[in-house]
Scaffold this active site. Structure first.
Site, mmCIF file in Angstrom:
data_model
loop_
_atom_site.group_PDB
_atom_site.id
_atom_site.type_symbol
_atom_site.label_atom_id
_atom_site.label_comp_id
_atom_site.label_asym_id
_atom_site.label_seq_id
_atom_site.Cartn_x
_atom_site.Cartn_y
_atom_site.Cartn_z
ATOM 1 N N ASP A 344 0.852 -1.186 0.000
ATOM 2 C CA ASP A 344 0.000 0.000 0.000
ATOM 3 C C ASP A 344 0.891 1.241 0.000
ATOM 4 O OD1 ASP A 344 -2.556 1.453 0.435
ATOM 5 O OD2 ASP A 344 -1.585 1.974 2.331
ATOM 6 N N THR A 346 0.161 4.851 0.722
ATOM 7 C CA THR A 346 0.079 5.841 1.797
ATOM 8 C C THR A 346 0.345 5.218 3.158
ATOM 9 O OG1 THR A 346 -1.541 7.083 0.514
ATOM 10 C CG2 THR A 346 -1.364 7.606 2.852
ATOM 11 N N ASP A 525 -1.316 -0.287 6.276
ATOM 12 C CA ASP A 525 -1.431 0.283 7.618
ATOM 13 C C ASP A 525 -2.816 0.816 7.950
ATOM 14 O OD1 ASP A 525 -1.435 2.506 5.919
ATOM 15 O OD2 ASP A 525 -0.551 3.792 7.462
#
Length: 628
Positions: A344, A346, A525
């Site tokens: 991922d 960001t 996250d």
């Protein structure tokens, strides 16, 4: 907190006091593996006493008088493990071999008391080495336990025991002191070393409203902070509990050793009987019995039982010391075999600290008024992009009606009777320059008409490029996953040298993306990453991310640094390789030793020495991992 004891080979066995496993006979260990093994001192005393008594026997002095206490006192814990169990195990073979040698000498007056005594003493030595090795594998837990100070200082200056600290207490930390528990600074500042907790080598400056972690060290400055997590709720306590549980879990590769052990002992007994009958037929029953004892002793599968648990304990402990928390042993084994890593963008590749760089009006309305409308909608969202817009707004927020948020799409609501939304920006000439620079673009809409553009930026982590190079060297196929526009995604991918990326991926689509690949890990996250983390063969969560992401993952990186993934993969591969080496050593030993003993080339004494050395070889090989 009540101590729970379990078996490294059979983690389903749990009880609240020390003892032996009812299946394999191994000593049970506390799940919180920082304590001294309850059997270690007992075996030390038994070994040294038996060694002193056995040496004269080897030279023919008082064999029956000296061998009797060695066999029945020294060997008692071994016999108990071999008899009072739910299945035949390694200690069953030892019991049969030792008692057969002893009573054979007693009944026939043949000089084999030294064999019974020597076998007992050497097996005690093997058990002592094993227990010490298991203590060494708990070194990571002990290092973590030592991080917490024994006392804490209240704001008034009074010193109290750590266990007496309560939530809400105001604690003072002076230069050079350890921080007792987790909390938030009220007054003062400090430079804090969090390296043992987060892997961050550089001290972190802390001031009012900053969080501090129990177990970290205040290098300079002084501050007062509020205790917010105490006892078992601190980050340090949670890490210790997770590491202890993971060390006691069983890796899938252990199934092979379990299957072999299940059939091995009965097969060895059959081979020993055949050896006895064969030598009785061609020589004498006395020789048949001695060589049958040699078969039983040398075939003890101690090394096979130690092969996997010791390596897992060392690997999990090393991971904790490097800021990598494995949920269980299976996570180590699965991570070692992954071929593809979905990352991922960001908060994983980037800092996750998003800032609004520019507001671009698309209609004749003031920039601050458009930002006010967007912020009024976004204040109800938890997304980092939304927080960046709210932070830059200087005007009072407006009331919103019929508010709703759709993950991965945007926020919607009515303000002053107008239907507004903040969503991804459309493809307009004004957006092109921003996307070429890798900026994320949102737009404020009235109905379907765009009113303004918001250009947001997020810095790539300084360690990301180094981590990507490491992962490429390990042969991992890297794919960046983002909900951003393809142009913005391409800009970031090019900056990092990534040839593969997936853009405009909605949260629900990440899970489907994971399912396209085999041997795949997913690193993320956010809440929207949780389904994909759960669906991947290995889910890797950044410790700086959300609790949901961490809960659904198999591996957690405390620091949130992508280099931790490279370290975790390297460590898992080293651990699995070490396990395979151990299993190979154990299998080869038994495959070669049993035929040699059955053909009469080994005495019971030499067989017991070889058995001890085989266990020692596995122990030493597992401890080699500590040089990682």
């Amino acid at each position: 907190m009540e101590k729970i004891y379990t078996c490294p080979m059979h983690p389903q066995v749990r009880q609240n006091k020390p003892g032996s496993c009812p299946y394999c006979g191994m000593a049970l260990e506390p799940i919180l593996a920082g304590d001294r093994d309850p059997e270690l001192k007992s075996f030390q005393i038994r070994f040294w006493v038996c060694l002193i008594l056995t040496i004269p026997i080897l030279f023919g002095f008082y064999p029956v008088f000296l061998a009797t206490p060695v066999v029945f006192w020294g060997g008692f814990p071994l016999f108990r493990k071999g008899i009072i169990t739910r299945q035949i195990n390694m200690f069953t073979l030892i019991t049969i071999g030792v008692l057969a040698a002893y009573f054979f000498s007693l009944l026939t007056h043949e000089p084999y008391f030294e064999a019974a005594a020597a076998i007992t003493t050497l097996v005690l030595l093997g058990q002592l080495l094993e227990l010490k090795a298991r203590q060494k594998t708990g070194g990571a837990i002990r290092a973590l336990l030592q991080l917490a100070p024994a006392t804490a200082t209240l704001e008034s200056g009074e010193t109290i025991a750590l266990e007496n600290v309560k939530k809400g207490d105001r604690l003072r930390v002076r230069p050079g002191e350890k921080i007792p528990v987790d909390g938030t600074i009220l007054t003062g500042s400090g430079s804090v070393d969090e390296s043992m907790m987060t892997g961050e080598s550089m001290p972190v400056d802390k001031a009012a409203r900053d969080l501090v972690i129990g177990g970290s060290i205040n290098l300079s400055g002084s501050f007062v902070y509020t205790a917010e997590a105490v006892g078992e709720d601190t980050m340090l306590s949670r890490i210790i509990a997770q590491v202890s549980e993971a060390q006691m879990s069983k890796a899938p590769i252990q199934r092979l050793a379990d299957l072999v052990s299940q059939w091995f002992v009965p097969i060895v007994i059959v081979i020993a009987i055949a050896t006895f009958l064969g030598w009785t037929a061609i020589a004498s029953w006395k020789e048949g019995l001695i060589y049958a004892v040699s078969v039983i002793i040398i075939a003890c599968p101690c090394a096979l039982g130690l092969a996997t648990p010791l390596s897992i304990r060392v690997g999990v402990g090393l991971g904790a010391l490097h800021g990598i928390l494995f949920k269980n042993a299976a996570a180590i084994e699965k991570l070692a075999s992954i071929k593809t890593l979905l990352i991922d963008k960001t908060g994983t590749l980037t800092e996750g600290k998003i800032a609004l760089e520019k507001t671009v009006p698309l209609v004749a309305r003031p920039e601050q008024e458009l930002l006010q409308l967007a912020a009024s909608l976004e204040v109800g969202s938890e997304h980092p992009l939304a927080k960046a817009i709210v932070k830059e707004n200087a005007l009072p927020l407006l009331p919103v009606e019929d508010f709703k948020t759709v993950a991965g799409r945007g926020v919607y609501g009515k303000i002053q009777g107008q239907q507004l939304s903040v969503e991804k920006a459309p493809d307009l000439p004004e957006t092109f320059p921003f996307r070429q620079e890798g900026k994320t673009l949102l737009s404020l809409y009235l109905e379907q008409k765009p009113l303004a553009l918001f250009a947001l930026s997020d810095q790539i982590k300084s360690t990301t490029a180094e981590a990507i190079d490491q992962l490429k060297r390990y042969g991992i196929d890297l794919i960046m996953v983002t909900g951003d526009h393809p142009l913005a995604a391409k800009s970031v991918a090019n900056a990092l040298g990534l040839s593969h990326f997936e853009a405009e991926v909605l949260p629900e689509e990440k899970q489907n993306l994971v399912k396209r690949y085999k041997s795949v890990a997913m690193a993320g996250d956010g809440i929207n990453d949780a389904p994909a983390l759960a669906a991947a063969d290995v889910g890797i969560a950044m410790g700086t991310g959300t609790d949901v992401a961490i809960a659904t993952s198999d591996v957690t990186l405390i620091k949130g640094d992508l280099r931790g993934i490279a370290t975790a993969i390297h460590l898992s591969r080293k651990t699995v390789k070490n396990i395979r080496q151990n299993l190979l050593l154990a299998f080869l030993y038994n495959a070669l030793a049993v035929p040699i003993a059955s053909f009469g080339f080994l005495s019971p004494f030499i067989a017991s020495l070889a058995m001890t050395l085989s266990s020692l070889s596995v122990v030493l090989n597992a401890l080699r991992l500590k040089r990682f």
